[in-house]
Design a protein around this motif. Structure first.
Motif, short mmCIF file in Angstrom:
data_model
loop_
_atom_site.label_atom_id
_atom_site.label_comp_id
_atom_site.label_asym_id
_atom_site.label_seq_id
_atom_site.Cartn_x
_atom_site.Cartn_y
_atom_site.Cartn_z
N PRO A 98 0.81 -1.23 0.00
CA PRO A 98 0.00 0.00 0.00
C PRO A 98 0.84 1.27 0.00
O PRO A 98 0.48 2.26 -0.64
CB PRO A 98 -0.84 -0.12 1.29
N LEU A 126 -7.49 -3.97 8.17
CA LEU A 126 -8.80 -3.89 7.52
C LEU A 126 -9.89 -4.55 8.36
O LEU A 126 -10.87 -3.93 8.73
CB LEU A 126 -8.73 -4.53 6.14
N THR A 138 -16.98 -0.99 7.92
CA THR A 138 -15.97 -0.51 8.85
C THR A 138 -16.55 0.46 9.88
O THR A 138 -17.30 1.38 9.53
CB THR A 138 -14.83 0.19 8.08
N THR A 172 -1.25 0.05 8.64
CA THR A 172 -2.08 0.91 7.81
C THR A 172 -3.54 0.61 8.14
O THR A 172 -3.98 -0.54 8.00
CB THR A 172 -1.82 0.66 6.31
N MET A 174 -7.67 1.26 7.87
CA MET A 174 -8.80 1.84 7.15
C MET A 174 -9.82 2.33 8.16
O MET A 174 -10.19 1.59 9.08
CB MET A 174 -9.44 0.85 6.19
N SER A 188 -10.96 6.14 4.38
CA SER A 188 -9.59 6.54 4.06
C SER A 188 -8.62 5.62 4.80
O SER A 188 -8.99 4.93 5.76
CB SER A 188 -9.34 7.99 4.46
N THR A 189 -7.37 5.60 4.35
CA THR A 189 -6.36 4.79 5.01
C THR A 189 -5.30 5.70 5.62
O THR A 189 -4.87 6.68 5.02
CB THR A 189 -5.70 3.80 4.03
N GLY A 237 -9.82 5.17 0.37
CA GLY A 237 -9.30 4.03 1.11
C GLY A 237 -9.88 2.69 0.69
O GLY A 237 -9.16 1.70 0.54
N PHE A 241 -7.77 -0.45 -0.89
CA PHE A 241 -7.68 -1.76 -0.27
C PHE A 241 -8.22 -2.85 -1.18
O PHE A 241 -7.73 -3.98 -1.16
CB PHE A 241 -8.43 -1.75 1.08
#
Length: 385
Positions: A98, A126, A138, A172, A174, A188-189, A237, A241
């Motif tokens: 990523p 994730l 999420t 990372t 999300m 978004s990440t 994001g 992903f």
């Protein structure tokens, strides 16, 4: 002409990783597996070999190879052990990729050299306790604090590989960062370095398989990171992903093929040595047919991931083919581990045996990076259904 043969450089990589797996991983992995310890010494050796930098450019500290080179290495490692293979897979395709794909020049300069060298590992945050295949569900949130120019993150993640080792440097994450005009979640990440206040790594899970790999639940309690830690565009994001997961499915397919082929290797060896009724059991047609079917599954699954990788590297639409490769290869791994255990009889039921570990490791391949049901959904959508 379609050519599924490895070229000279690819074959040299395959042989190098094969020999490493047999000579360095095989002698130590059973103890790590039994005691559920992370094989730091093996990971250090893999770093020195350049395996963590295989698909990354030399200017980032990588080896200048491609994603298929990573897959070749994963297959050969998984022929001996899946814990080591998935550590590499998650570190490269989920952890570092990523940043390579979406990171700013500053983010790449800060993180990629260490990740490519294997001196540090990154994780991919994730999955959550209440959301697996439904990634759009999420719940983790990140609110931007304009007064301090920081993201403030609250939430949790589950089943995150490489997230709690002594050399893990970042996750990372999300997170929901707002609401889109259509009312859907803006995802978004954001890069969260290890040790950031409020970022807690829970004790490792007690797992059925992959017992020598690192997996944890993570929690974020008012975790503050600079605005510059946003990875890629705000609101992109989920799309980012999805791209990473599409590529990762090819890698998991390669790992699955390795396990499936390892079952063949162990079964052939055992069938030649084990005698029953005065003859090696490999002389009996019942055993021969079991192993022949295992070899067939492994071979067909290998062709599938070779094809998906070729499409990806050619810049073609590969999403459906990655799903096919992952679905078929994980099925092959599960079936081959079952029949390898049958060939080995009582010995195959012992945890210290390679096929005993293969049997325990195979099931997660039908779950991780998209369940088999999700792969069927993706294939059906690719057909216009």
């Amino acid at each position: 002409m379609v050519d599924f043969q490895l070229d000279e450089e690819q074959e040299a990589l395959r042989v190098t990783v094969r020999d490493f797996a047999r000579e360095q991983v095989a002698p130590v992995i059973a103890e790590h597996y039994e005691h559920k310890t992370f094989p730091y010494e093996v990971i250090r050796q893999m770093g020195k070999m350049g395996l963590f930098g295989l698909p990354f450019p030399e200017e980032s500290g990588g080896m200048g190879g491609d994603y298929f080179a990573l897959c070749i290495a994963l297959e050969e490692l998984a022929r001996v052990d899946s814990s080591v293979a998935v550590t590499l897979e998650a570190a490269v395709s989920l952890g570092a990729m990523p940043i390579h794909r979406f990171g700013t020049p500053e983010q790449k300069e800060q993180w990629l050299p260490r990740l490519c060298s294997g001196e540090a590992l990154a994780a991919f945050g994730l999955t959550e306790p209440g959301t697996g295949s439904d990634a759009a569900g999420t719940q983790t949130r990140a609110v931007f604090d304009e007064a301090t120019d920081e993201w403030v993150i609250n939430g949790s993640k589950a089943f995150i590989t490489n997230s709690g080792t002594d050399i893990t440097c970042l996750v990372t994450v999300m997170a929901v960062t707002g609401t889109n005009p259509d009312g859907s979640k803006e995802l978004s990440t954001i890069i969260v370095p290890s040790g950031t206040p409020g970022f807690t790594v829970a004790p490792g899970y007690s797992k059925v398989g992959w017992c020598a790999s690192d997996t944890h639940e993570l929690s974020f309690d008012d975790v503050r990171v600079p605005a510059a830690n946003l990875l890629g565009e705000r609101g992109r994001g989920f799309a980012q992903f999805l791209r990473i997961l599409d590529e990762g499915r090819i890698a998991i397919a390669a790992l699955s093929v390795g396990l499936a082929q390892g079952c063949v290797d162990e079964s052939v060896r055992y069938a030649q040595q084990r005698e029953a009724f005065g003859r090696p059991i490999g002389n009996y047609q019942a055993i021969q047919f079991m192993i022949a079917d295992m070899e067939m599954r492994a071979h067909i699954a290998r062709v599938g991931y070779y094809d998906a990788a070729a499409r990806m590297l050619a810049g073609q639409d590969f999403k459906r083919y990655a799903a096919i490769a992952k679905l078929n290869a994980s099925n092959a791994a599960m079936e081959n581990s079952r029949w390898a255990t049958q060939v080995h009889g009582g010995y195959g039921f012992m945890n210290e045996s390679a096929v005993g570990r293969f049997y325990r490791d195979a099931k997660i391949l039908e779950v991780g990076e998209g369940t088999s049901e999700v792969q069927r959904m993706l294939i059906a959508r690719g057909l216009g259904l």
